[in-house]
Write a protein that holds these residues in place. Structure first.
Motif, PDB file in Angstrom:
ATOM      1  N   ASN A  31       9.146 -21.357  33.380  1.00 14.43           N
ATOM      2  CA  ASN A  31       8.220 -22.480  33.369  1.00 14.43           C
ATOM      3  C   ASN A  31       6.813 -21.951  33.101  1.00 14.43           C
ATOM      4  OD1 ASN A  31       9.772 -24.949  34.164  1.00 14.43           O
ATOM      5  ND2 ASN A  31      10.297 -23.628  35.894  1.00 14.43           N
ATOM      6  N   ARG A  32       6.070 -22.738  32.355  1.00 18.42           N
ATOM      7  CA  ARG A  32       4.685 -22.361  32.097  1.00 18.42           C
ATOM      8  C   ARG A  32       3.848 -22.674  33.341  1.00 18.42           C
ATOM      9  NH1 ARG A  32       2.432 -21.449  27.413  1.00 18.42           N
ATOM     10  NH2 ARG A  32       4.158 -22.440  26.304  1.00 18.42           N
ATOM     11  N   PRO A  47       2.334 -25.950  38.102  1.00 21.25           N
ATOM     12  CA  PRO A  47       3.387 -25.949  37.087  1.00 21.25           C
ATOM     13  C   PRO A  47       2.910 -26.656  35.829  1.00 21.25           C
ATOM     14  CG  PRO A  47       3.890 -27.548  38.807  1.00 21.25           C
ATOM     15  CD  PRO A  47       2.702 -26.767  39.274  1.00 21.25           C
ATOM     16  N   ARG A  50       8.236 -26.889  31.393  1.00 20.20           N
ATOM     17  CA  ARG A  50       9.315 -25.950  31.103  1.00 20.20           C
ATOM     18  C   ARG A  50       9.085 -25.224  29.785  1.00 20.20           C
ATOM     19  NH1 ARG A  50      15.505 -27.802  29.731  1.00 20.20           N
ATOM     20  NH2 ARG A  50      16.288 -25.756  29.082  1.00 20.20           N
ATOM     21  N   GLN A  51       9.399 -23.936  29.765  1.00 22.45           N
ATOM     22  CA  GLN A  51       9.378 -23.157  28.538  1.00 22.45           C
ATOM     23  C   GLN A  51      10.806 -23.044  27.994  1.00 22.45           C
ATOM     24  OE1 GLN A  51       7.428 -19.539  30.025  1.00 22.45           O
ATOM     25  NE2 GLN A  51       5.777 -19.929  28.565  1.00 22.45           N
TER      26      GLN A  51
END
Length: 271
Positions: A31-32, A47, A50-51
């Motif tokens: 996750n970024r 957060p 999602r990557q």
């Protein structure tokens, strides 16, 4: 247990199994995280979404001969594998990347394929870079009346099904004009909302309409009984005028029938 690495084109039903299992592979998932600096508090991490996963397969051996360690069904032509991977890459094809007996089963795009020979055996060594794919999802927008943003409302219709809440002063013709660029779609829009609309000429504030893309609109709703009665009244009056006769009794009878039918439909529409 020997792992089998493969690619699957689900649409074409074609599977490509690597002829030799590589010595290693690594899949990334994460996750970024966004770092924000705040006065007196310092840094905080939040957060950021999602990557997508990625993987680079290095030193893939694509043999020019069938060694004892080749996987069953392997081909001794390295370019069978190279050409298929390049074809998928050039076509931006989404394929599944699978590693047997593991949870790794991901849709990927083949970002690049690099290959060459090293030792004069005609064996080919390749590096394949993969990026996880996720289909873009556009949320269904709830649109309310009174100046709601409809930036993508054109003659081609909305990109996806949305909803619209009727406000005072709306007409179905005007709503069709707003979303499809032409009020002539109003009877088809009525048909798409037949559970709510019984008569395209009778709509009320607070009713919630479904606004599908224009290519998903059903056939036009048939005229309601009151509209048919009104049309019959017009036809009777036209005939009377053309024949220069008097038919006021017939006109009053038709008008009464139309008013009665319209009242019934108004009661249904308000339910």
């Amino acid at each position: 247990m020997l792992r089998i690495l493969s690619f699957l084109d689900e649409a074409a039903g074609k599977e490509l199994i690597l002829p030799v299992t590589p010595s290693s592979y690594q899949w990334s998932h994460g996750n970024r995280v966004e770092t924000i600096r705040l006065d007196q508090l310092g840094e905080i991490n939040l957060p950021g979404g999602r990557q997508m996963g990625s993987c680079t397969l290095t030193d893939l051996l694509l043999p020019a001969q069938l060694y004892p360690f080749c996987n069953p069904g392997a081909s001794a032509n390295p370019f069978v594998y190279i050409e298929q991977l390049e074809t998928w890459s050039d076509a931006n094809k989404v394929v599944r990347f699978l590693v047997s007996n593991t949870p790794l089963n991901a849709q990927v795009l083949i970002e690049s394929v690099e290959y060459g020979e090293r030792d004069g055996t005609n064996d080919v060594y390749a590096t394949v870079s993969l990026r996880q794919y996720r289909k873009p999802e556009v949320p269904v927008l709830a649109v309310t009346g009174g100046g709601a943003d409809t930036g993508r409302d054109t003659a081609t219709g909305a990109a996806q099904t949305r909803t619209y809440t009727i406000v005072k002063g709306d007409t179905l013709w005007g709503i069709a004009q707003k979303f499809y660029g032409s009020g002539a779609y109003y009877t088809r829009l009525a048909a798409a909302n037949s559970a709510v609309i019984k008569n395209p000429n009778l709509i009320y504030p607070g009713q919630v309409l479904t606004i599908p893309p224009v290519d998903q609109l059903p056939a036009a709703m048939t005229a309601s009984a009151s509209v048919k009665t009104a049309n019959n009244t017009k036809t009777t009056r036209t005939t009377t005028t053309a024949t220069a006769t008097t038919s006021s009794t017939t006109d009053r009878s038709q008008d009464k029938r139309w008013k009665v039918q319209l009242a019934k439909e108004q009661a249904l529409a308000r339910r």
